[in-house]
Design a protein around this motif. Sequence first.
Motif, mmCIF file in Angstrom:
data_model
loop_
_atom_site.group_PDB
_atom_site.id
_atom_site.type_symbol
_atom_site.label_atom_id
_atom_site.label_comp_id
_atom_site.label_asym_id
_atom_site.label_seq_id
_atom_site.Cartn_x
_atom_site.Cartn_y
_atom_site.Cartn_z
ATOM 1 N N HIS A 145 0.839 -1.193 0.000
ATOM 2 C CA HIS A 145 0.000 0.000 0.000
ATOM 3 C C HIS A 145 0.875 1.244 0.000
ATOM 4 C CE1 HIS A 145 -3.715 -2.202 0.833
ATOM 5 N NE2 HIS A 145 -3.063 -2.886 1.764
ATOM 6 N N ASN A 146 0.339 2.340 -0.526
ATOM 7 C CA ASN A 146 1.021 3.617 -0.393
ATOM 8 C C ASN A 146 0.810 4.122 1.030
ATOM 9 O OD1 ASN A 146 1.896 3.659 -3.010
ATOM 10 N ND2 ASN A 146 0.121 4.762 -3.773
ATOM 11 N N ILE A 147 1.911 4.398 1.718
ATOM 12 C CA ILE A 147 1.824 4.859 3.100
ATOM 13 C C ILE A 147 1.636 6.372 3.084
ATOM 14 C CG2 ILE A 147 3.020 4.994 5.311
ATOM 15 C CD1 ILE A 147 4.596 2.483 4.365
ATOM 16 N N ILE A 148 0.515 6.826 3.619
ATOM 17 C CA ILE A 148 0.218 8.254 3.653
ATOM 18 C C ILE A 148 0.252 8.720 5.103
ATOM 19 C CG2 ILE A 148 -1.524 10.018 3.186
ATOM 20 C CD1 ILE A 148 -2.503 8.106 0.919
ATOM 21 N N LYS A 149 1.149 9.650 5.376
ATOM 22 C CA LYS A 149 1.249 10.227 6.719
ATOM 23 C C LYS A 149 0.467 11.535 6.729
ATOM 24 C CE LYS A 149 4.569 7.415 8.274
ATOM 25 N NZ LYS A 149 4.431 6.534 9.382
ATOM 26 N N LYS A 150 -0.364 11.727 7.760
ATOM 27 C CA LYS A 150 -1.134 12.967 7.859
ATOM 28 C C LYS A 150 -0.277 14.106 8.409
ATOM 29 C CE LYS A 150 -5.397 10.457 8.522
ATOM 30 N NZ LYS A 150 -6.407 10.059 9.473
ATOM 31 N N LYS A 151 0.749 13.773 9.175
ATOM 32 C CA LYS A 151 1.666 14.786 9.697
ATOM 33 C C LYS A 151 3.050 14.173 9.717
ATOM 34 C CE LYS A 151 2.398 17.675 13.813
ATOM 35 N NZ LYS A 151 2.820 18.891 13.198
ATOM 36 N N LYS A 152 3.990 14.775 8.984
ATOM 37 C CA LYS A 152 5.324 14.194 8.861
ATOM 38 C C LYS A 152 6.229 14.571 10.039
ATOM 39 C CE LYS A 152 5.839 13.099 4.066
ATOM 40 N NZ LYS A 152 4.688 12.970 3.511
ATOM 41 N N ASN A 153 6.156 15.844 10.483
ATOM 42 C CA ASN A 153 7.034 16.242 11.580
ATOM 43 C C ASN A 153 6.379 15.938 12.927
ATOM 44 O OD1 ASN A 153 5.098 18.099 11.036
ATOM 45 N ND2 ASN A 153 6.394 19.886 11.095
ATOM 46 N N LYS A 154 7.211 15.907 13.978
ATOM 47 C CA LYS A 154 6.725 15.504 15.294
ATOM 48 C C LYS A 154 5.930 16.619 15.957
ATOM 49 C CE LYS A 154 10.060 12.066 16.730
ATOM 50 N NZ LYS A 154 11.006 11.704 17.780
ATOM 51 N N PHE A 155 5.131 16.239 16.937
ATOM 52 C CA PHE A 155 4.459 17.221 17.779
ATOM 53 C C PHE A 155 5.460 17.690 18.824
ATOM 54 C CE2 PHE A 155 0.814 14.836 16.185
ATOM 55 C CZ PHE A 155 -0.016 15.872 15.817
ATOM 56 N N LEU A 156 5.705 18.996 18.844
ATOM 57 C CA LEU A 156 6.671 19.561 19.774
ATOM 58 C C LEU A 156 5.956 20.202 20.952
ATOM 59 C CD1 LEU A 156 9.036 21.147 17.128
ATOM 60 C CD2 LEU A 156 9.413 19.058 18.409
ATOM 61 N N ARG A 157 6.622 20.242 22.082
ATOM 62 C CA ARG A 157 6.024 20.767 23.299
ATOM 63 C C ARG A 157 5.811 22.273 23.206
ATOM 64 N NH1 ARG A 157 8.232 19.096 29.230
ATOM 65 N NH2 ARG A 157 6.697 20.206 30.481
ATOM 66 N N ASN A 158 4.727 22.727 23.760
ATOM 67 C CA ASN A 158 4.404 24.152 23.730
ATOM 68 C C ASN A 158 5.461 24.962 24.480
ATOM 69 O OD1 ASN A 158 2.817 26.405 23.177
ATOM 70 N ND2 ASN A 158 1.805 26.274 25.148
ATOM 71 N N GLN A 159 5.920 26.053 23.886
ATOM 72 C CA GLN A 159 6.907 26.995 24.420
ATOM 73 C C GLN A 159 8.265 26.351 24.693
ATOM 74 O OE1 GLN A 159 5.235 29.180 27.731
ATOM 75 N NE2 GLN A 159 4.032 30.472 26.353
ATOM 76 N N TYR A 160 8.599 25.283 23.959
ATOM 77 C CA TYR A 160 9.924 24.686 24.121
ATOM 78 C C TYR A 160 11.007 25.633 23.624
ATOM 79 C CZ TYR A 160 10.764 23.790 19.196
ATOM 80 O OH TYR A 160 11.016 23.948 17.865
ATOM 81 N N ASP A 161 10.657 26.522 22.696
ATOM 82 C CA ASP A 161 11.639 27.457 22.141
ATOM 83 C C ASP A 161 11.835 28.698 23.016
ATOM 84 O OD1 ASP A 161 9.027 28.090 21.609
ATOM 85 O OD2 ASP A 161 9.459 29.100 19.716
#
Length: 161
Positions: free
Chosen positions: A36-52
């Motif tokens: 099957h073709n693998i389809i990702k809905k979100k490629k990058n990770k979920f990052l923590r709020n205000q980590y920057d």
Amino acid sequence: VVVNFSCWRRFMLLSFLGIYLRKLQVFKMAIPLVKHNIIKKKKNKFLRNQYDRKITVPTSWRRPKGIDSRCRRKFKGVTLMPNIGYGSNKKTRHTLPNGFKKFLVHNVAELNMLMMHNRVFCGEIAHNVSTLKRKAIVERAAQLNVALTNGAARMRSQEDE
């Protein structure tokens, strides 16, 4: 009789390749049953709020719990929160790019479980398996026509010992 040279040359080359490939045919690699073709809905990770903003806040995701948190209240333009809608398709979940699902193997007995499932699962030799047992697992995988993700790892010759 006039023979087209380019056709004749192509015929000779294909017949030679056919004979050569038949001699080389040691064993066929397992191919996935359905790819099957693998389809990702979100490629990058979920990052923590205000980590920057703060050095002490790591990047790994934690759910915001503050009463005034803009992220928790889902304001526009703030960090996205993971939810059930980002889940992947059930058919392609846990599928590797080669089309197989991974199965961790520690010994030859565990590899034998993949005998009837070699078109769906591929083996991955565990990191703590010795070179001697790795060699036995790789040989058995070739007999069973089971694909291995790390079959060449730590397989150097033992002549130096």
